[in-house]
Design a protein around this motif. Sequence first.
Motif, PDB file in Angstrom:
ATOM      1  N   ILE A 122     -12.692 -48.250  16.402  1.00 22.94           N
ATOM      2  CA  ILE A 122     -13.138 -49.627  16.168  1.00 22.94           C
ATOM      3  C   ILE A 122     -13.421 -49.835  14.685  1.00 22.94           C
ATOM      4  N   GLU A 132     -17.837 -52.319  26.162  1.00 20.35           N
ATOM      5  CA  GLU A 132     -16.608 -51.823  26.773  1.00 20.35           C
ATOM      6  C   GLU A 132     -15.577 -51.420  25.719  1.00 20.35           C
ATOM      7  N   ASP A 133     -15.622 -52.060  24.547  1.00 22.41           N
ATOM      8  CA  ASP A 133     -14.710 -51.667  23.478  1.00 22.41           C
ATOM      9  C   ASP A 133     -15.121 -50.331  22.874  1.00 22.41           C
ATOM     10  N   CYS A 189     -22.535 -53.087  18.186  1.00 20.28           N
ATOM     11  CA  CYS A 189     -21.690 -54.138  18.762  1.00 20.28           C
ATOM     12  C   CYS A 189     -21.719 -55.402  17.898  1.00 20.28           C
ATOM     13  N   ARG A 201     -15.257 -46.327  26.725  1.00 25.22           N
ATOM     14  CA  ARG A 201     -14.411 -46.487  27.906  1.00 25.22           C
ATOM     15  C   ARG A 201     -14.905 -45.558  29.001  1.00 25.22           C
ATOM     16  N   CYS A 203     -17.819 -56.395  18.519  1.00 24.17           N
ATOM     17  CA  CYS A 203     -17.122 -55.889  19.694  1.00 24.17           C
ATOM     18  C   CYS A 203     -18.116 -55.816  20.855  1.00 24.17           C
ATOM     19  N   SER A 204     -17.651 -55.391  21.995  1.00 24.19           N
ATOM     20  CA  SER A 204     -18.520 -55.255  23.163  1.00 24.19           C
ATOM     21  C   SER A 204     -18.721 -53.774  23.479  1.00 24.19           C
TER      22      SER A 204
END
Length: 111
Positions: free
Chosen positions: A14, A70-71, A62, A74, A67-68
């Motif tokens: 990320i 979930e990003d 985040c 995983r 981003c979240s």
Amino acid sequence: MNRSVTYSWRLREIMAARGLNNISDLIPLLKDRSIDLSASQIYRLVGQRPERLSLALLGALCDALECSVEDLCRFGVQTTQQPRQAASGGPTVIDLNSTIRPRRARVRRTD
């Protein structure tokens, strides 16, 4: 049947997608969000999969990286079957005294 939850930590990916290639790029973003970590702590956070993580730090990551959860992380579920036991109900015990006999040692003089 047992279920185990696995996860992969994707902070480095990320960061690279956002153009942050060093941990020194992440430090000011976290300080703006009142998260004060040392460079070695951030290095471990980026390079290794964390076992424990505070929600304040997760929220700051985040927000800083836009981003979240979930990003960043995983999740996956694996199911494993327990091995079946023998029909007798217990493990088979082997009597070593009757199956394995040690060889008698022979001691010889060297002179």
